[in-house]
Design an enzyme around this catalytic site. Sequence first.
Site, PDB file in Angstrom:
ATOM      1  N   TRP A   1       0.812  -1.223   0.000  1.00 36.77           N
ATOM      2  CA  TRP A   1       0.000   0.000   0.000  1.00 36.77           C
ATOM      3  C   TRP A   1       0.845   1.273   0.000  1.00 36.77           C
ATOM      4  CZ3 TRP A   1       1.779   2.543   4.123  1.00 36.77           C
ATOM      5  CH2 TRP A   1       2.259   1.789   5.204  1.00 36.77           C
ATOM      6  N   ASN A   2       2.143   1.190   0.270  1.00 43.09           N
ATOM      7  CA  ASN A   2       2.878   2.445   0.524  1.00 43.09           C
ATOM      8  C   ASN A   2       3.155   3.263  -0.743  1.00 43.09           C
ATOM      9  OD1 ASN A   2       4.776   0.521  -0.213  1.00 43.09           O
ATOM     10  ND2 ASN A   2       6.384   1.388   1.061  1.00 43.09           N
TER      11      ASN A   2
ATOM     12  N   LYS B   1      -2.554  -8.241  -7.748  1.00 39.68           N
ATOM     13  CA  LYS B   1      -3.290  -8.182  -6.486  1.00 39.68           C
ATOM     14  C   LYS B   1      -2.734  -7.016  -5.667  1.00 39.68           C
ATOM     15  CE  LYS B   1      -3.949  -9.367  -1.999  1.00 39.68           C
ATOM     16  NZ  LYS B   1      -4.263  -7.965  -1.672  1.00 39.68           N
ATOM     17  N   PRO B   2      -3.468  -5.895  -5.620  1.00 40.65           N
ATOM     18  CA  PRO B   2      -2.982  -4.764  -4.816  1.00 40.65           C
ATOM     19  C   PRO B   2      -3.289  -4.985  -3.340  1.00 40.65           C
ATOM     20  CG  PRO B   2      -5.075  -4.209  -5.858  1.00 40.65           C
ATOM     21  CD  PRO B   2      -4.756  -5.629  -6.282  1.00 40.65           C
ATOM     22  N   ALA B   3      -2.746  -4.125  -2.475  1.00 40.49           N
ATOM     23  CA  ALA B   3      -3.041  -4.208  -1.041  1.00 40.49           C
ATOM     24  C   ALA B   3      -4.511  -3.836  -0.806  1.00 40.49           C
ATOM     25  CB  ALA B   3      -2.135  -3.267  -0.266  1.00 40.49           C
ATOM     26  N   SER B   4      -5.123  -4.453   0.195  1.00 40.02           N
ATOM     27  CA  SER B   4      -6.543  -4.180   0.469  1.00 40.02           C
ATOM     28  C   SER B   4      -6.770  -2.729   0.891  1.00 40.02           C
ATOM     29  CB  SER B   4      -7.052  -5.114   1.573  1.00 40.02           C
ATOM     30  OG  SER B   4      -6.997  -6.436   1.112  1.00 40.02           O
TER      31      SER B   4
ATOM     32  N   GLY C   1       6.423  -6.382  -0.188  1.00 46.46           N
ATOM     33  CA  GLY C   1       5.715  -6.230   1.079  1.00 46.46           C
ATOM     34  C   GLY C   1       6.618  -6.599   2.239  1.00 46.46           C
ATOM     35  N   SER C   2       6.004  -7.060   3.306  1.00 41.78           N
ATOM     36  CA  SER C   2       6.768  -7.300   4.532  1.00 41.78           C
ATOM     37  C   SER C   2       7.602  -8.577   4.436  1.00 41.78           C
ATOM     38  CB  SER C   2       5.804  -7.415   5.716  1.00 41.78           C
ATOM     39  OG  SER C   2       4.902  -8.468   5.470  1.00 41.78           O
TER      40      SER C   2
ATOM     41  N   GLU D   1      10.600  -8.349  -2.862  1.00 44.68           N
ATOM     42  CA  GLU D   1      11.079  -7.027  -2.436  1.00 44.68           C
ATOM     43  C   GLU D   1      10.517  -6.821  -1.043  1.00 44.68           C
ATOM     44  OE1 GLU D   1      13.032  -4.893  -4.053  1.00 44.68           O
ATOM     45  OE2 GLU D   1      13.144  -5.919  -5.971  1.00 44.68           O
ATOM     46  N   LEU D   2      11.370  -6.948  -0.024  1.00 45.86           N
ATOM     47  CA  LEU D   2      10.857  -7.018   1.354  1.00 45.86           C
ATOM     48  C   LEU D   2      11.247  -5.783   2.179  1.00 45.86           C
ATOM     49  CD1 LEU D   2      11.599 -10.834   1.832  1.00 45.86           C
ATOM     50  CD2 LEU D   2       9.544  -9.746   0.918  1.00 45.86           C
TER      51      LEU D   2
ATOM     52  N   CYS E   1      10.070   1.843   1.973  1.00 46.91           N
ATOM     53  CA  CYS E   1      10.962   0.728   2.322  1.00 46.91           C
ATOM     54  C   CYS E   1      12.416   1.180   2.341  1.00 46.91           C
ATOM     55  CB  CYS E   1      10.773  -0.424   1.350  1.00 46.91           C
ATOM     56  SG  CYS E   1      10.909   0.111  -0.349  1.00 46.91           S
TER      57      CYS E   1
ATOM     58  N   GLU F   1      11.868  -1.929  11.299  1.00 50.67           N
ATOM     59  CA  GLU F   1      11.483  -0.856  10.388  1.00 50.67           C
ATOM     60  C   GLU F   1      10.469   0.056  11.084  1.00 50.67           C
ATOM     61  OE1 GLU F   1       9.634  -2.667   7.020  1.00 50.67           O
ATOM     62  OE2 GLU F   1      10.564  -1.274   5.642  1.00 50.67           O
TER      63      GLU F   1
HETATM   64  P1  NAP Z   1       2.298  -6.804   3.651  1.00 47.86           P
HETATM   65  O1  NAP Z   1       1.386  -6.821   4.799  1.00 47.86           O
HETATM   66  O2  NAP Z   1       3.313  -7.869   3.531  1.00 47.86           O
HETATM   67  O3  NAP Z   1       1.365  -6.773   2.352  1.00 47.86           O
HETATM   68  C1  NAP Z   1       1.882  -6.671   1.059  1.00 47.86           C
HETATM   69  C2  NAP Z   1       0.941  -7.340   0.092  1.00 47.86           C
HETATM   70  O4  NAP Z   1       0.891  -8.737   0.370  1.00 47.86           O
HETATM   71  C3  NAP Z   1      -0.499  -6.853   0.181  1.00 47.86           C
HETATM   72  O5  NAP Z   1      -1.075  -6.867  -1.109  1.00 47.86           O
HETATM   73  C4  NAP Z   1      -1.141  -7.898   1.061  1.00 47.86           C
HETATM   74  O6  NAP Z   1      -2.533  -8.016   0.872  1.00 47.86           O
HETATM   75  C5  NAP Z   1      -0.438  -9.135   0.554  1.00 47.86           C
HETATM   76  N1  NAP Z   1      -0.477 -10.268   1.460  1.00 47.86           N
HETATM   77  C6  NAP Z   1      -0.658 -10.292   2.798  1.00 47.86           C
HETATM   78  N2  NAP Z   1      -0.664 -11.565   3.255  1.00 47.86           N
HETATM   79  C7  NAP Z   1      -0.488 -12.358   2.178  1.00 47.86           C
HETATM   80  C8  NAP Z   1      -0.393 -13.759   1.984  1.00 47.86           C
HETATM   81  N3  NAP Z   1      -0.485 -14.627   3.006  1.00 47.86           N
HETATM   82  N4  NAP Z   1      -0.207 -14.232   0.737  1.00 47.86           N
HETATM   83  C9  NAP Z   1      -0.105 -13.396  -0.303  1.00 47.86           C
HETATM   84  N5  NAP Z   1      -0.194 -12.048  -0.195  1.00 47.86           N
HETATM   85  C10 NAP Z   1      -0.358 -11.541   1.040  1.00 47.86           C
HETATM   86  O7  NAP Z   1       3.151  -5.473   3.562  1.00 47.86           O
HETATM   87  P2  NAP Z   1       2.627  -3.984   3.660  1.00 47.86           P
HETATM   88  O8  NAP Z   1       2.366  -3.711   5.090  1.00 47.86           O
HETATM   89  O9  NAP Z   1       1.531  -3.765   2.676  1.00 47.86           O
HETATM   90  O10 NAP Z   1       3.877  -3.164   3.132  1.00 47.86           O
HETATM   91  C11 NAP Z   1       4.847  -2.677   3.976  1.00 47.86           C
HETATM   92  C12 NAP Z   1       6.091  -3.529   3.876  1.00 47.86           C
HETATM   93  O11 NAP Z   1       6.493  -3.623   2.514  1.00 47.86           O
HETATM   94  C13 NAP Z   1       7.268  -2.910   4.592  1.00 47.86           C
HETATM   95  O12 NAP Z   1       7.979  -3.913   5.256  1.00 47.86           O
HETATM   96  C14 NAP Z   1       8.120  -2.341   3.457  1.00 47.86           C
HETATM   97  O13 NAP Z   1       9.468  -2.205   3.742  1.00 47.86           O
HETATM   98  C15 NAP Z   1       7.884  -3.341   2.399  1.00 47.86           C
HETATM   99  N6  NAP Z   1       8.192  -2.752   1.101  1.00 47.86           N
HETATM  100  C16 NAP Z   1       9.284  -3.200   0.420  1.00 47.86           C
HETATM  101  C17 NAP Z   1       9.614  -2.631  -0.781  1.00 47.86           C
HETATM  102  C18 NAP Z   1      10.801  -3.090  -1.554  1.00 47.86           C
HETATM  103  O14 NAP Z   1      10.912  -2.726  -2.722  1.00 47.86           O
HETATM  104  N7  NAP Z   1      11.687  -3.894  -0.996  1.00 47.86           N
HETATM  105  C19 NAP Z   1       8.850  -1.590  -1.297  1.00 47.86           C
HETATM  106  C20 NAP Z   1       7.752  -1.164  -0.560  1.00 47.86           C
HETATM  107  C21 NAP Z   1       7.424  -1.761   0.635  1.00 47.86           C
HETATM  108  P3  NAP Z   1      -3.574  -7.351   1.922  1.00 47.86           P
HETATM  109  O15 NAP Z   1      -3.313  -5.907   1.885  1.00 47.86           O
HETATM  110  O16 NAP Z   1      -4.883  -7.730   1.345  1.00 47.86           O
HETATM  111  O17 NAP Z   1      -3.292  -7.967   3.255  1.00 47.86           O
END
Ligand code: NAP
Length: 475
Positions: A147-148, A171-174, A224-225, A246-247, A280, A377
Amino acid sequence: MKRYKLLLNGTWQDSENHLLVVDPASEKPFAEVAVVDRPEVKKAIEDSDAAFRAWRSLTAKERGDYLREIAAQLDRRADEMAEIIVRENGKPLAQAKGEVAMSIDHLLWFAEEGRRAYGRVVPHQAQGKRHMVMKQPVGVVGAIAPWNFPLVLAVRKVAPALVAGCTVLLKPASATPLSACLLAECIDAAGLPAGVFQLVIGSAPEIGAEMLENPLCRKISFTGSTSVGRSLIEGAAQTCTGLSLELGGNAPVIVFEDADFEQALDGVMITKFRNNGQSCIASNRIYIQRSVFDKYQEALCSRIKELTVGPGLTDRVDVGALIDRKALDTALAFIEDATAGGAQVLTGGVRSGETGSFLTPTLLTEIPPGAKCSQEEIFAPVAALYVFDTEEEVIERANDTEYGLAAYVFTSDLNRAFRVSEALEAGTIGVNDPVPSTSNCPFGGYKQSGWGRELGSEGIDAYLETKHISIAGIK
Ligand code: NAP
């Protein structure tokens, strides 16, 4: 309330249940989006696989032309897109406009890069043989975005996958599905064949499980995370589905005494407060050399106090709302944990206003060893300052993290810039540069910050298989 539909196999599909989208500045829902269940994701993967055959057989130039048209559609709707990003994410409007501009640049970069997915002819070792190495699209790709930066991080996957000849389910973030809905409208308007790009929104674990377990889905590209990234690795261990990850990050910034003082101040403000601190590659630990520490701390504190906090669509706002109340509570908990161990709050440290998830931009100093904000983080507008003495010491402290996404160095000594950049364990190093990411250079992490690279010429590799064709009997 406006209702958005999903683009599935060339048609716009509604659903009985909907996902509500909340404006983090007002904490009120303002739109709703259709959702899919697992059988519909399975069907979407099958449709994607059917569309793959014709899409892969186009030339890279033809697929590049589609990308250019998507970029043109996005450009035409840039203001509308920026506003939607602000409403669902909370960031200031000027930064959302920057995100749209970068997304267009990614599309244009990959429109060309597809034509450079070269193979090679390898000299033979046995008489009568010839060897060719060629690159081919991997097939159906599941792209999961956070979502960020809801638009640009989706485009970073969708553009290279499409131009490589893959078909994509996004699949975008909810929390932020609307910019993906608008992107899907741009892709549809660009005339891509049915099934080449589809949008799936709904239960993340169900969508993720279908992407992992369905053998027609050949690749998952996830941003994502680290915790969700790990769960995808566990799932992929059963199916060997390809993963690009990309975490999370924990970026250090190092300000040496020889740095240009103003440049280092401007730079740290950007690395920390851009995107409301929810990037991130945001600086998480800010190391200042002892001889300039007091002066720097005072100057940084004044600059932070000047920041304007408010709804992202309001004029001259520097820091908008955090994504939700949970993010605000997490940030406040980081501050509380640090102060409980003796840290000082030089400014901020509290919620701003009574509506919306706003945090007053915060400066922490005298942070005790073991504080959570040093190890995890922060993902909020909270700057954490540390003092250091020597180059060797600060390199060791900067690398003392499980993450390795980005790191920043401020110095006017070119030798030091090279030495420190080469020693830091991170995929991107900004030397006197607070915004190092660009379409034409690779982006990704060391250690637990991920697998693989996006952008640059590396960005398309994730969506290509390498095939060796050996021909014998040539006279
Ligand atoms: P997140 O909770 O991991 O969610 C990211 C995406 O994954 C969302 O679309 C989420 O869907 C989905 N997701 C959640 N659980 C899942 C599962 N079991 N299986 C498949 N998909 C699943 O992360 P976030 O809170 O949105 O983003 C913040 C994190 O992303 C931070 O740690 C940040 O550092 C990292 N990030 C990394 C980069 C990079 O390039 N390395 C860039 C940006 C952000 P829902 O929203 O529907 O739960």
